[in-house]
Design an enzyme around this catalytic site. Structure first.
Site, mmCIF file in Angstrom:
data_model
loop_
_atom_site.group_PDB
_atom_site.id
_atom_site.type_symbol
_atom_site.label_atom_id
_atom_site.label_comp_id
_atom_site.label_asym_id
_atom_site.label_seq_id
_atom_site.Cartn_x
_atom_site.Cartn_y
_atom_site.Cartn_z
ATOM 1 N N GLU A 45 -0.666 -2.459 -9.979
ATOM 2 C CA GLU A 45 -0.599 -3.506 -8.949
ATOM 3 C C GLU A 45 0.756 -4.206 -8.978
ATOM 4 O O GLU A 45 1.364 -4.450 -7.932
ATOM 5 C CB GLU A 45 -1.729 -4.523 -9.128
ATOM 6 C CG GLU A 45 -3.091 -4.041 -8.647
ATOM 7 C CD GLU A 45 -3.080 -3.621 -7.186
ATOM 8 O OE1 GLU A 45 -2.448 -4.295 -6.361
ATOM 9 O OE2 GLU A 45 -3.692 -2.597 -6.864
ATOM 10 N N GLU A 91 0.831 -1.217 0.000
ATOM 11 C CA GLU A 91 0.000 0.000 0.000
ATOM 12 C C GLU A 91 0.862 1.262 0.000
ATOM 13 O O GLU A 91 0.554 2.239 -0.684
ATOM 14 C CB GLU A 91 -0.959 -0.002 1.195
ATOM 15 C CG GLU A 91 -2.076 -1.045 1.093
ATOM 16 C CD GLU A 91 -2.865 -0.961 -0.210
ATOM 17 O OE1 GLU A 91 -3.193 0.154 -0.651
ATOM 18 O OE2 GLU A 91 -3.133 -2.021 -0.814
HETATM 19 ZN ZN LIG Z 1 -2.706 -2.731 -4.697
#
Ligand SMILES: [Zn+2]
Length: 272
Positions: free
Chosen positions: A202, A140
């Site tokens: 991601e 994160e």
């Molecule tokens: Zn993520």
């Protein structure tokens, strides 16, 4: 909250419309288009973060809270060291790290630009241990460091407002304009682990996150079992449209496996 969004848009207008800034993501070297000044992203985040804390209950579990703060502190130190080594310390300007554990059954965690990190108690059973928590917090934090929210918001600005002048958009579509921020960085139930970014973002966050956790002294191999637990925990909950843009859990795990040897060699500094 709403006033702040409008003020912010007015700032952009007054500031000579959009700052066209092309920047590069560390490590991957990918070019990204960030239209919003990062200082504004940070100050906007600080306001949102305060609002969030006012409306959510902090966990009373002292031990778990201490663990969140300890993992966060170690990763933040690694991030700062990493940026110093690369001569990019200025990119963390305005960061005021803070780590909180919030009482909520949601399996979620997020980090806003500026270093404000929240972990939900619902995530703890999935994290299972301190190293598992380092996987998700590293990931994160990496999203924030790689300015993924700014990028997402910039893409939406381009796509939704296109040729329309911002001033015009504000007049005729105030709701949509405001929605831009909320969808890119709204601290709703969906933001964070629960609502992944694009496939590319991601993968970038996985890569950077592994480096940060390794530098902080956490064995990055834990990422393999963590994301497997996460896949089980969120199984069936992801809406179908999300599944189509999000890397499959198996692809993610394969990619992490490929990265691990290099991360171990170059970055892993076991805690003394
Ligand atoms: Zn993520």
């Amino acid at each position: 909250m709403k006033t702040r969004v409008i003020l912010w848009i007015v700032f952009l207008l007054g500031g000579g419309i959009l700052f066209q800034e092309c920047s590069t993501v560390e490590i991957t070297g990918r070019k990204q288009l960030n239209l919003i000044p990062e200082s504004e992203m940070v100050s906007m985040s600080l306001t949102q973060y305060d609002d969030f804390l006012k409306t959510h209950k902090l966990s009373t579990d002292k031990e778990a809270t201490a663990m969140v703060k300890r993992v966060g502190g170690r990763i933040a130190a690694a991030v700062e060291e990493y940026f110093r080594e690369k001569g990019m310390a200025h990119k963390l300007k305005g960061y005021q790290w803070e780590f909180n554990l919030v009482e909520s059954p949601e399996v979620n965690a997020w980090c806003m630009p500026g270093g404000k990190v929240v972990v939900y108690t619902g995530l703890l059973p999935v994290a299972r241990n301190e190293t598992g928590l380092a996987v998700v917090m590293g990931h994160e934090i990496a999203h924030a460091i790689a300015r993924h929210g700014n990028e997402r918001m910039s893409q939406q600005l381009m796509a939704q407002l296109g040729g329309m002048a911002l001033s015009e958009a504000l007049k005729t579509k105030p709701q949509e304009t405001q929605q831009l921020w909320m969808t890119a960085y709204g601290v709703g139930a969906q933001y964070g682990v629960l609502l992944p970014y694009s496939r590319m973002q991601e993968s970038e966050a996985d890569h950077l996150g592994l480096i940060f956790m390794a530098m902080a002294g956490y064995d990055p191999h834990e990422a393999l079992s963590f994301w497997e637990r996460m896949a089980k925990a969120s199984g069936g909950e992801k809406p179908p449209e999300l599944m189509s843009t999000h890397p499959s859990d198996q692809t993610r795990i394969e990619n992490i496996k490929k990265l691990l040897p290099e991360i171990m060699e170059k970055y892993y500094r076991p805690a003394k």
